[in-house]
Write a protein that holds these residues in place. Structure first.
Motif, PDB file in Angstrom:
ATOM      1  N   THR A 107       0.861  -1.190   0.000  1.00  0.00           N
ATOM      2  CA  THR A 107       0.000   0.000   0.000  1.00  0.00           C
ATOM      3  C   THR A 107       0.892   1.233   0.000  1.00  0.00           C
ATOM      4  OG1 THR A 107      -0.049  -0.230   2.387  1.00  0.00           O
ATOM      5  CG2 THR A 107      -2.002  -0.964   1.206  1.00  0.00           C
ATOM      6  N   PRO A 108       1.301   1.688  -1.185  1.00  0.00           N
ATOM      7  CA  PRO A 108       2.214   2.832  -1.217  1.00  0.00           C
ATOM      8  C   PRO A 108       1.558   4.053  -0.582  1.00  0.00           C
ATOM      9  CG  PRO A 108       1.846   1.930  -3.418  1.00  0.00           C
ATOM     10  CD  PRO A 108       0.860   1.282  -2.496  1.00  0.00           C
ATOM     11  N   THR A 109       2.280   4.704   0.273  1.00  0.00           N
ATOM     12  CA  THR A 109       1.748   5.920   0.890  1.00  0.00           C
ATOM     13  C   THR A 109       2.804   7.003   0.802  1.00  0.00           C
ATOM     14  OG1 THR A 109       2.529   5.087   2.990  1.00  0.00           O
ATOM     15  CG2 THR A 109       0.176   4.857   2.569  1.00  0.00           C
ATOM     16  N   THR A 110       2.478   8.087   0.193  1.00  0.00           N
ATOM     17  CA  THR A 110       3.402   9.204   0.141  1.00  0.00           C
ATOM     18  C   THR A 110       2.764  10.353   0.893  1.00  0.00           C
ATOM     19  OG1 THR A 110       4.100   8.479  -2.028  1.00  0.00           O
ATOM     20  CG2 THR A 110       4.738  10.690  -1.398  1.00  0.00           C
ATOM     21  N   PRO A 111       3.364  10.785   2.004  1.00  0.00           N
ATOM     22  CA  PRO A 111       2.721  11.860   2.763  1.00  0.00           C
ATOM     23  C   PRO A 111       2.660  13.137   1.943  1.00  0.00           C
ATOM     24  CG  PRO A 111       4.919  11.340   3.635  1.00  0.00           C
ATOM     25  CD  PRO A 111       4.626  10.332   2.580  1.00  0.00           C
ATOM     26  N   PRO A 112       1.552  13.892   2.038  1.00  0.00           N
ATOM     27  CA  PRO A 112       1.499  15.166   1.328  1.00  0.00           C
ATOM     28  C   PRO A 112       2.555  16.112   1.878  1.00  0.00           C
ATOM     29  CG  PRO A 112      -0.392  14.920   2.779  1.00  0.00           C
ATOM     30  CD  PRO A 112       0.371  13.640   2.849  1.00  0.00           C
ATOM     31  N   ARG A 113       3.253  16.788   1.002  1.00  0.00           N
ATOM     32  CA  ARG A 113       4.324  17.685   1.444  1.00  0.00           C
ATOM     33  C   ARG A 113       3.779  19.061   1.781  1.00  0.00           C
ATOM     34  NH1 ARG A 113       9.267  16.637  -1.113  1.00  0.00           N
ATOM     35  NH2 ARG A 113      10.196  18.497  -0.188  1.00  0.00           N
ATOM     36  N   ARG A 114       4.376  19.671   2.786  1.00  0.00           N
ATOM     37  CA  ARG A 114       4.075  21.073   3.089  1.00  0.00           C
ATOM     38  C   ARG A 114       4.507  21.913   1.878  1.00  0.00           C
ATOM     39  NH1 ARG A 114       8.562  24.089   4.744  1.00  0.00           N
ATOM     40  NH2 ARG A 114       8.068  26.192   5.489  1.00  0.00           N
ATOM     41  N   ALA A 115       3.694  22.900   1.515  1.00  0.00           N
ATOM     42  CA  ALA A 115       4.066  23.754   0.385  1.00  0.00           C
ATOM     43  C   ALA A 115       5.224  24.653   0.802  1.00  0.00           C
ATOM     44  CB  ALA A 115       2.867  24.601  -0.028  1.00  0.00           C
ATOM     45  N   ARG A 140      23.004  22.016  -8.370  1.00  0.00           N
ATOM     46  CA  ARG A 140      22.007  21.416  -9.267  1.00  0.00           C
ATOM     47  C   ARG A 140      20.925  20.644  -8.495  1.00  0.00           C
ATOM     48  NH1 ARG A 140      26.411  18.190  -9.360  1.00  0.00           N
ATOM     49  NH2 ARG A 140      25.997  16.047  -8.717  1.00  0.00           N
ATOM     50  N   VAL A 141      20.989  20.644  -7.166  1.00  0.00           N
ATOM     51  CA  VAL A 141      20.010  19.889  -6.373  1.00  0.00           C
ATOM     52  C   VAL A 141      18.882  20.820  -5.912  1.00  0.00           C
ATOM     53  CG1 VAL A 141      19.643  18.494  -4.291  1.00  0.00           C
ATOM     54  CG2 VAL A 141      21.783  18.287  -5.572  1.00  0.00           C
ATOM     55  N   PRO A 142      17.647  20.571  -6.388  1.00  0.00           N
ATOM     56  CA  PRO A 142      16.536  21.401  -5.907  1.00  0.00           C
ATOM     57  C   PRO A 142      16.162  21.011  -4.478  1.00  0.00           C
ATOM     58  CG  PRO A 142      15.733  19.729  -7.442  1.00  0.00           C
ATOM     59  CD  PRO A 142      17.217  19.543  -7.345  1.00  0.00           C
ATOM     60  N   VAL A 143      15.848  22.009  -3.678  1.00  0.00           N
ATOM     61  CA  VAL A 143      15.435  21.768  -2.286  1.00  0.00           C
ATOM     62  C   VAL A 143      14.149  22.547  -2.051  1.00  0.00           C
ATOM     63  CG1 VAL A 143      16.036  22.077   0.157  1.00  0.00           C
ATOM     64  CG2 VAL A 143      17.815  21.418  -1.484  1.00  0.00           C
ATOM     65  N   GLY A 144      13.118  21.843  -1.556  1.00  0.00           N
ATOM     66  CA  GLY A 144      11.828  22.490  -1.317  1.00  0.00           C
ATOM     67  C   GLY A 144      10.895  22.307  -2.495  1.00  0.00           C
ATOM     68  N   GLY A 145       9.669  22.808  -2.334  1.00  0.00           N
ATOM     69  CA  GLY A 145       8.660  22.618  -3.378  1.00  0.00           C
ATOM     70  C   GLY A 145       8.365  21.141  -3.535  1.00  0.00           C
ATOM     71  N   ASP A 146       8.347  20.682  -4.813  1.00  0.00           N
ATOM     72  CA  ASP A 146       8.061  19.262  -5.036  1.00  0.00           C
ATOM     73  C   ASP A 146       9.325  18.439  -5.213  1.00  0.00           C
ATOM     74  OD1 ASP A 146       8.899  20.216  -7.422  1.00  0.00           O
ATOM     75  OD2 ASP A 146       7.144  19.571  -8.588  1.00  0.00           O
ATOM     76  N   ALA A 147      10.485  19.015  -4.887  1.00  0.00           N
ATOM     77  CA  ALA A 147      11.744  18.274  -5.048  1.00  0.00           C
ATOM     78  C   ALA A 147      11.802  17.119  -4.050  1.00  0.00           C
ATOM     79  CB  ALA A 147      12.929  19.199  -4.812  1.00  0.00           C
ATOM     80  N   PRO A 148      12.371  15.994  -4.456  1.00  0.00           N
ATOM     81  CA  PRO A 148      12.516  14.896  -3.492  1.00  0.00           C
ATOM     82  C   PRO A 148      13.334  15.352  -2.283  1.00  0.00           C
ATOM     83  CG  PRO A 148      13.210  14.221  -5.712  1.00  0.00           C
ATOM     84  CD  PRO A 148      12.954  15.694  -5.760  1.00  0.00           C
ATOM     85  N   VAL A 149      13.030  14.807  -1.120  1.00  0.00           N
ATOM     86  CA  VAL A 149      13.797  15.153   0.086  1.00  0.00           C
ATOM     87  C   VAL A 149      15.237  14.660  -0.121  1.00  0.00           C
ATOM     88  CG1 VAL A 149      13.988  14.806   2.574  1.00  0.00           C
ATOM     89  CG2 VAL A 149      11.729  14.930   1.500  1.00  0.00           C
ATOM     90  N   SER A 150      16.187  15.550   0.067  1.00  0.00           N
ATOM     91  CA  SER A 150      17.589  15.182  -0.189  1.00  0.00           C
ATOM     92  C   SER A 150      18.298  14.833   1.113  1.00  0.00           C
ATOM     93  CB  SER A 150      18.310  16.323  -0.909  1.00  0.00           C
ATOM     94  OG  SER A 150      18.063  17.551  -0.269  1.00  0.00           O
ATOM     95  N   VAL A 151      19.348  14.027   0.959  1.00  0.00           N
ATOM     96  CA  VAL A 151      20.159  13.606   2.105  1.00  0.00           C
ATOM     97  C   VAL A 151      21.484  14.353   2.052  1.00  0.00           C
ATOM     98  CG1 VAL A 151      21.418  11.666   3.142  1.00  0.00           C
ATOM     99  CG2 VAL A 151      19.132  11.304   2.194  1.00  0.00           C
ATOM    100  N   GLN A 152      21.861  14.939   3.172  1.00  0.00           N
ATOM    101  CA  GLN A 152      23.164  15.580   3.223  1.00  0.00           C
ATOM    102  C   GLN A 152      23.952  15.134   4.438  1.00  0.00           C
ATOM    103  OE1 GLN A 152      23.120  19.952   4.139  1.00  0.00           O
ATOM    104  NE2 GLN A 152      21.071  19.821   3.245  1.00  0.00           N
TER     105      GLN A 152
END
Ligand code: SF4
Length: 367
Positions: A7-15, A23-35
């Protein structure tokens, strides 16, 4: 498809606003990045680049380096030019290193205004330089270095104090038209940190960098980070994460990656669904699980593999796995999606699972 959760569940992201760290987008609809952050002396360019390469190989998408001295600032141009992932310069105390980092081509800078004397006087210059170079700034508020004025007002580093500090520092940049900001409000206590980020998430639309600061040694720090990030990310809060461990930074990246996979925010790679063992077990479940994990580590397709210690419930309990084994009587029942397809001697279990994994991956690719 292999490895898909039932049952795939993707939590809705805060806008949130989106910004680019290199080149790594952060925020919006960008995937959560690991640093993560290097532990080498930044001025030692070769050692630092070596560690950045190790972090990148482990899946780290953004690397931060500490810049406590002029020698470190002098190393930034070489590091920024050669790093395979965007580099963030981490600066406390000395505004001059902020300008050096921007000039050096760093993808972003992290400042902790609580640690920069007369920070307010230099904000215009920092904002202008960062805007000209299109370099975002992270306002990194830490419980341990909260602005003295706020510490006096709130008595200690409460969630409200951390948030007030961050928003005040953002307002200094906003006054100069600069909004390429992301924020962190780190605390060593997960519940304080969770409350602070929830407040911050409601109060602004800047992307948020999650962190439990000084989380502790690997075991404790992993649990604290997983709990805190899990709560927030499941509520859609958080755009980039850094796990802080008193352990090699590659471990931080592995933990961060696993947290995102567990939340369904990253494709799951190898997922081992192994039973905890009990009095019915007819095999050493721990050892067999380690052997199966080692044999399939790095398998290039998502794969969910069950390792069950007995045949009582084995295939049934693990029906949602792609394949698995239920051990019993010196043998292993190999099953694919809950159906037993063959029985092999215990000594052949691991190699049979690998063969079946390759076969299933081939079928899935053809399909
Ligand atoms: Fe016990 Fe068998 Fe369940 Fe493992 S699969 S926990 S050995 S009953």
């Amino acid at each position: 498809q292999l490895g898909m959760p039932p049952t795939p569940t993707t939590p809705p992201r805060r806008a949130s606003r989106q910004l680019m760290v290199g080149r790594v987008p952060v925020g919006g609809d960008a995937p959560v990045s690991v640093q993560s952050m290097t532990t080498t002396v930044t001025a030692d360019v070769n050692a630092t680049l070596q560690q950045i390469a190790e972090l990148t190989a482990a899946g780290c998408q953004i690397v931060r380096v500490a810049v406590p001295s002029q020698d470190d600032a002098d190393a930034l141009p070489a590091l920024a030019a050669k790093s395979p992932v965007p580099l963030i310069a981490d600066i406390h105390f000395q505004p001059k290193y902020v300008f050096a980092a921007i000039d050096a081509g760093c993808a972003a800078v992290r400042v902790n205004p609580g640690n920069i004397k007369a920070f307010d006087d230099r904000v215009r210059e920092i904002a202008d330089a960062a805007a000209a170079a299109r370099v975002p700034v992270r306002i990194g508020v830490n419980a341990g270095s909260l602005d003295k004025r706020l510490l006096a007002k709130h008595g200690r580093a409460t969630p409200a104090a951390l948030v007030e500090s961050a928003l005040w520092e953002c307002s200094l940049f906003e006054e100069h038209g600069f909004r390429d900001l992301k924020i962190s409000v780190k605390h060593h206590d997960p519940m304080t940190m969770i409350t602070a980020y929830r407040m911050l998430a409601r109060a602004c639309d800047y992307p948020l960098h999650l962190g439990v600061t000084e989380a502790g040694p690997a075991f404790q720090g992993t649990i604290k980070s997983a709990v805190a990030f899990g709560v927030l990310l499941a509520e859609g809060i958080g755009d980039t994460i850094r796990v802080s461990l008193s352990a090699p930074p590659v471990e931080e990246v592995r933990v961060g990656e696993q947290i995102l996979q567990s939340l369904g925010l990253r494709p799951r790679h190898l997922e081992i669904v192994s039973c905890p063992s009990c009095g019915r077990a007819q095999v050493d479940v721990y050892r067999l699980t380690d052997q199966v994990t080692a044999a399939l580590e790095g398998f290039p397709h998502p794969l969910r593999v069950a390792v069950m210690g007995c045949v009582v419930n084995g295939p049934g309990e693990a029906r949602e796995a792609d394949l698995g084994v239920a051990a019993g009587n010196g043998k292993g029942q190999i099953f694919v999606r809950g159906e037993v397809i063959r029985t092999v001697p215990e000594s052949k279990i691991v190699e049979t699972l690998v063969e079946e994994a390759v076969r299933l991956a081939g079928e899935s690719t053809e399909a």
